[in-house]
Design a protein around this motif. Sequence first.
Motif, PDB file in Angstrom:
ATOM      1  N   THR A 173     -17.207  -5.157 -16.080  1.00 27.15           N
ATOM      2  CA  THR A 173     -15.979  -4.737 -16.753  1.00 27.15           C
ATOM      3  C   THR A 173     -15.886  -3.216 -16.713  1.00 27.15           C
ATOM      4  OG1 THR A 173     -17.008  -4.531 -18.938  1.00 27.15           O
ATOM      5  CG2 THR A 173     -16.116  -6.699 -18.355  1.00 27.15           C
ATOM      6  N   GLY A 174     -14.718  -2.723 -17.022  1.00 23.63           N
ATOM      7  CA  GLY A 174     -14.524  -1.284 -17.083  1.00 23.63           C
ATOM      8  C   GLY A 174     -13.106  -0.973 -17.500  1.00 23.63           C
ATOM      9  N   THR A 175     -12.814   0.293 -17.674  1.00 21.25           N
ATOM     10  CA  THR A 175     -11.453   0.726 -17.968  1.00 21.25           C
ATOM     11  C   THR A 175     -11.059   1.806 -16.966  1.00 21.25           C
ATOM     12  OG1 THR A 175     -12.270   2.356 -19.575  1.00 21.25           O
ATOM     13  CG2 THR A 175     -11.555   0.213 -20.438  1.00 21.25           C
ATOM     14  N   ALA A 176      -9.770   1.851 -16.668  1.00 20.61           N
ATOM     15  CA  ALA A 176      -9.269   2.818 -15.691  1.00 20.61           C
ATOM     16  C   ALA A 176      -7.753   2.870 -15.807  1.00 20.61           C
ATOM     17  CB  ALA A 176      -9.686   2.421 -14.275  1.00 20.61           C
ATOM     18  N   GLY A 177      -7.153   3.789 -15.061  1.00 23.90           N
ATOM     19  CA  GLY A 177      -5.708   3.801 -14.946  1.00 23.90           C
ATOM     20  C   GLY A 177      -5.236   2.535 -14.267  1.00 23.90           C
ATOM     21  N   ARG A 197       0.818  -1.212   0.000  1.00 25.38           N
ATOM     22  CA  ARG A 197       0.000   0.000   0.000  1.00 25.38           C
ATOM     23  C   ARG A 197       0.852   1.263   0.000  1.00 25.38           C
ATOM     24  NH1 ARG A 197      -1.115   2.013   5.426  1.00 25.38           N
ATOM     25  NH2 ARG A 197      -0.619   0.485   7.045  1.00 25.38           N
ATOM     26  N   ASP A 198       2.080   1.202   0.521  1.00 22.90           N
ATOM     27  CA  ASP A 198       2.981   2.347   0.453  1.00 22.90           C
ATOM     28  C   ASP A 198       3.392   2.622  -0.990  1.00 22.90           C
ATOM     29  OD1 ASP A 198       2.982   2.561   3.289  1.00 22.90           O
ATOM     30  OD2 ASP A 198       4.515   1.012   3.408  1.00 22.90           O
ATOM     31  N   VAL A 199       3.636   1.555  -1.741  1.00 22.27           N
ATOM     32  CA  VAL A 199       3.973   1.705  -3.155  1.00 22.27           C
ATOM     33  C   VAL A 199       2.769   2.247  -3.921  1.00 22.27           C
ATOM     34  CG1 VAL A 199       4.610   0.458  -5.259  1.00 22.27           C
ATOM     35  CG2 VAL A 199       5.745  -0.068  -3.092  1.00 22.27           C
ATOM     36  N   TYR A 200       1.596   1.721  -3.607  1.00 18.76           N
ATOM     37  CA  TYR A 200       0.387   2.217  -4.256  1.00 18.76           C
ATOM     38  C   TYR A 200       0.218   3.722  -4.028  1.00 18.76           C
ATOM     39  CZ  TYR A 200      -4.550   3.344  -4.793  1.00 18.76           C
ATOM     40  OH  TYR A 200      -5.715   3.958  -5.146  1.00 18.76           O
ATOM     41  N   ALA A 201       0.412   4.166  -2.781  1.00 15.52           N
ATOM     42  CA  ALA A 201       0.239   5.586  -2.470  1.00 15.52           C
ATOM     43  C   ALA A 201       1.219   6.453  -3.241  1.00 15.52           C
ATOM     44  CB  ALA A 201       0.409   5.814  -0.967  1.00 15.52           C
ATOM     45  N   ALA A 202       2.432   5.946  -3.462  1.00 12.02           N
ATOM     46  CA  ALA A 202       3.451   6.730  -4.166  1.00 12.02           C
ATOM     47  C   ALA A 202       3.247   6.756  -5.676  1.00 12.02           C
ATOM     48  CB  ALA A 202       4.837   6.167  -3.848  1.00 12.02           C
ATOM     49  N   LEU A 203       2.617   5.723  -6.236  1.00 13.14           N
ATOM     50  CA  LEU A 203       2.548   5.588  -7.693  1.00 13.14           C
ATOM     51  C   LEU A 203       1.155   5.766  -8.279  1.00 13.14           C
ATOM     52  CD1 LEU A 203       4.882   2.490  -8.269  1.00 13.14           C
ATOM     53  CD2 LEU A 203       5.473   4.906  -8.452  1.00 13.14           C
ATOM     54  N   LYS A 204       0.120   5.870  -7.454  1.00 11.01           N
ATOM     55  CA  LYS A 204      -1.254   5.786  -7.954  1.00 11.01           C
ATOM     56  C   LYS A 204      -1.604   6.862  -8.978  1.00 11.01           C
ATOM     57  CE  LYS A 204      -3.230   8.191  -3.920  1.00 11.01           C
ATOM     58  NZ  LYS A 204      -3.798   9.360  -4.595  1.00 11.01           N
ATOM     59  N   ASP A 205      -0.917   8.000  -8.949  1.00  9.29           N
ATOM     60  CA  ASP A 205      -1.243   9.073  -9.902  1.00  9.29           C
ATOM     61  C   ASP A 205      -0.190   9.242 -10.992  1.00  9.29           C
ATOM     62  OD1 ASP A 205      -3.593   9.779  -8.458  1.00  9.29           O
ATOM     63  OD2 ASP A 205      -2.368  10.905  -7.026  1.00  9.29           O
ATOM     64  N   ASP A 211      -5.813   2.156 -10.413  1.00  7.54           N
ATOM     65  CA  ASP A 211      -7.218   1.974 -10.049  1.00  7.54           C
ATOM     66  C   ASP A 211      -7.655   0.540 -10.331  1.00  7.54           C
ATOM     67  OD1 ASP A 211      -7.628   4.516  -9.118  1.00  7.54           O
ATOM     68  OD2 ASP A 211      -8.366   5.303 -11.025  1.00  7.54           O
ATOM     69  N   CYS A 212      -7.132  -0.032 -11.408  1.00  8.16           N
ATOM     70  CA  CYS A 212      -7.459  -1.422 -11.730  1.00  8.16           C
ATOM     71  C   CYS A 212      -6.864  -2.381 -10.707  1.00  8.16           C
ATOM     72  CB  CYS A 212      -6.945  -1.766 -13.129  1.00  8.16           C
ATOM     73  SG  CYS A 212      -7.865  -0.978 -14.472  1.00  8.16           S
ATOM     74  N   VAL A 213      -5.602  -2.162 -10.361  1.00  3.57           N
ATOM     75  CA  VAL A 213      -4.951  -3.043  -9.393  1.00  3.57           C
ATOM     76  C   VAL A 213      -5.666  -2.976  -8.048  1.00  3.57           C
ATOM     77  CG1 VAL A 213      -2.836  -3.381  -8.066  1.00  3.57           C
ATOM     78  CG2 VAL A 213      -2.706  -3.009 -10.536  1.00  3.57           C
ATOM     79  N   ARG A 214      -6.013  -1.762  -7.626  1.00 10.62           N
ATOM     80  CA  ARG A 214      -6.669  -1.583  -6.327  1.00 10.62           C
ATOM     81  C   ARG A 214      -8.016  -2.306  -6.275  1.00 10.62           C
ATOM     82  NH1 ARG A 214     -10.342   2.011  -4.449  1.00 10.62           N
ATOM     83  NH2 ARG A 214     -10.281   3.161  -6.419  1.00 10.62           N
ATOM     84  N   ARG A 215      -8.678  -2.418  -7.387  1.00 11.38           N
ATOM     85  CA  ARG A 215      -9.985  -3.070  -7.433  1.00 11.38           C
ATOM     86  C   ARG A 215      -9.907  -4.518  -6.939  1.00 11.38           C
ATOM     87  NH1 ARG A 215     -14.827  -2.245  -9.860  1.00 11.38           N
ATOM     88  NH2 ARG A 215     -14.101  -0.208 -10.568  1.00 11.38           N
ATOM     89  N   PHE A 216      -8.745  -5.128  -7.101  1.00 13.30           N
ATOM     90  CA  PHE A 216      -8.612  -6.539  -6.732  1.00 13.30           C
ATOM     91  C   PHE A 216      -7.739  -6.742  -5.502  1.00 13.30           C
ATOM     92  CE2 PHE A 216      -9.319  -6.597 -11.419  1.00 13.30           C
ATOM     93  CZ  PHE A 216     -10.633  -7.030 -11.348  1.00 13.30           C
ATOM     94  N   HIS A 217      -7.519  -5.673  -4.734  1.00 11.25           N
ATOM     95  CA  HIS A 217      -6.789  -5.826  -3.482  1.00 11.25           C
ATOM     96  C   HIS A 217      -7.528  -6.786  -2.551  1.00 11.25           C
ATOM     97  CE1 HIS A 217      -4.102  -1.962  -3.490  1.00 11.25           C
ATOM     98  NE2 HIS A 217      -3.618  -2.940  -4.215  1.00 11.25           N
ATOM     99  N   GLU A 218      -6.781  -7.662  -1.909  1.00 11.06           N
ATOM    100  CA  GLU A 218      -7.342  -8.603  -0.942  1.00 11.06           C
ATOM    101  C   GLU A 218      -6.572  -8.461   0.364  1.00 11.06           C
ATOM    102  OE1 GLU A 218      -7.414 -12.594  -2.348  1.00 11.06           O
ATOM    103  OE2 GLU A 218      -8.203 -12.051  -4.311  1.00 11.06           O
ATOM    104  N   THR A 219      -7.274  -8.220   1.446  1.00 12.44           N
ATOM    105  CA  THR A 219      -6.642  -8.114   2.755  1.00 12.44           C
ATOM    106  C   THR A 219      -6.923  -9.377   3.543  1.00 12.44           C
ATOM    107  OG1 THR A 219      -6.882  -5.711   2.766  1.00 12.44           O
ATOM    108  CG2 THR A 219      -6.514  -6.789   4.890  1.00 12.44           C
ATOM    109  N   PRO A 220      -5.883 -10.085   4.003  1.00 11.02           N
ATOM    110  CA  PRO A 220      -6.117 -11.315   4.778  1.00 11.02           C
ATOM    111  C   PRO A 220      -7.003 -11.035   5.989  1.00 11.02           C
ATOM    112  CG  PRO A 220      -3.797 -11.112   4.190  1.00 11.02           C
ATOM    113  CD  PRO A 220      -4.449  -9.816   3.811  1.00 11.02           C
ATOM    114  N   PRO A 221      -7.891 -11.963   6.312  1.00  8.79           N
ATOM    115  CA  PRO A 221      -8.858 -11.710   7.385  1.00  8.79           C
ATOM    116  C   PRO A 221      -8.261 -11.766   8.783  1.00  8.79           C
ATOM    117  CG  PRO A 221      -9.125 -13.933   6.521  1.00  8.79           C
ATOM    118  CD  PRO A 221      -8.119 -13.249   5.639  1.00  8.79           C
TER     119      PRO A 221
END
Length: 487
Positions: free
Chosen positions: A317-321, A143-151, A324-334
């Motif tokens: 389905t959809g299109t995005a940057g 998530r740190d990498v995501y925050a730095a690269l998302k834009d 945004d696509c990667v984040r859509r499939f984020h899975e957090t262990p329970p």
Amino acid sequence: MDRRTVLRAGAGAGLAAGLWAPAGRAAAAGGSESRDWGGLRRLLGGRLYFPGDPRFAPLNMPANHLYSHRVPAAIACPRSHEEVLATVEWAGRHAIAVVPRGGGHSYAGYSTSDGGLLVHLGGMRDVTVNGTTLTVGAGARERDVYAALKDTGLLLPGGRCPEVGVGGLVLGGGIGPATRAYGLTCDSLTGTTVVTGDAYTARCDENSNSELFWACRGGAGGNFGINTSFTFTLHPVRNATAWYDLSWAWKDAAPALKRLAELIAEPRYRKSLSCQFGLRTSGEQRVYAQGLYFGSERSEQTLRTLITRLRPRRSATGTAGIWDCVRRFHETPPGDPYAAGSIVAGKDLGASVVDELVDSLGSWKAASPDSRATVSFFAMGGADAALRPADTAYVHRDATFIVDLAAHWSDADPAPVPDANRQQLQALYRSLSRHLGTDAYQNFPDPGLRNWQTAYYGGNYARLRTVKRTVDPARLFTYPQGIAPTP
């Protein structure tokens, strides 16, 4: 270079002279052979915690609660390379095993310790972007990498879980939604700094300490030392990326999985279509597929055409940057106990395997209300296959799928529940491995796996042992499936 280093470099059968060039050794912190915990605490500015300290239990809890009973002698929390170096030197002098922890997500509990020194790297999470170069600290999470690269439109091909440590991901290979298009996480690694088991700083890339650099691309974490930083080349993703999320009724599981396997195997889609698909028994039984399509500005239209062949019950389905696509499939262990294993398949998924899998999961008996099972397939065989098996320590370059098998239950479940889940999971593994083989993914370790040396590392294991002998001959870093140095 001191005499000890010269002798070591000359003795390493797999290491040519000049490839092992330590940058420096930690200064001694005192001559006492007893465990001077006070000395280590001072080296860390007080950030050393023991059982009973209120900060100890949260730091010690692993993602897999199956291993929550393990208690280290102490938890060190360094915040810099220098503090890691001093900690490793101290541990070597005091003969206590060291276990590094980035995210703490080892399936087999290998980022935990019983009686050793747990080095928690959560205070080293810096992320720096410089053009198409990314540098991250030892404890950085996805998530740190995501925050730095998302834009930025720049991609590091990573995994699915935002809480997973980048270090553990890359050291074991690193698979995720963009693997078929851009390769493994370790394929984007261009440099890393390692505090080795004998307390030296090794700055590694293709030209410096190159054997250790080779080992850090798939040799798994906790084997050679503590990597205090990683440098990656980023991939520009200029076009919008199409995403998809599909599901089927259980009665359609077998034909759906067969159609999916056929589509994924088509050569023209091996680099453009990523896919994770599988079956779950959580509440209601579920069959799903999700992933990305990398193409032109007409990606979504192409993707929808492909999806019609799969005949899902539900689809989106959809299109995005890209992020945004990667984040859509984020899975957090329970955050529960689980048992897991993996299979690296070297051939396409056949109809007989699909039928056996659906039958096995369809008859899975929940051992408690919170019990559930999952089997996930990660499609491979795209950009990840561009390198040869010996080019990096990650050997599975001919894989078509990586299969992740897991059984979960609750912390409150009594002992018969995990036993029942394990037995069913083992039966499922035996069934699938008869068809798909026994190679396994080192980032999905199974502590009960036989012949794990070959399963994880294939023909690269002997070379990894030579690297281990060179940088950690005393095995300061060790665990049940840790690489053993050559004699």
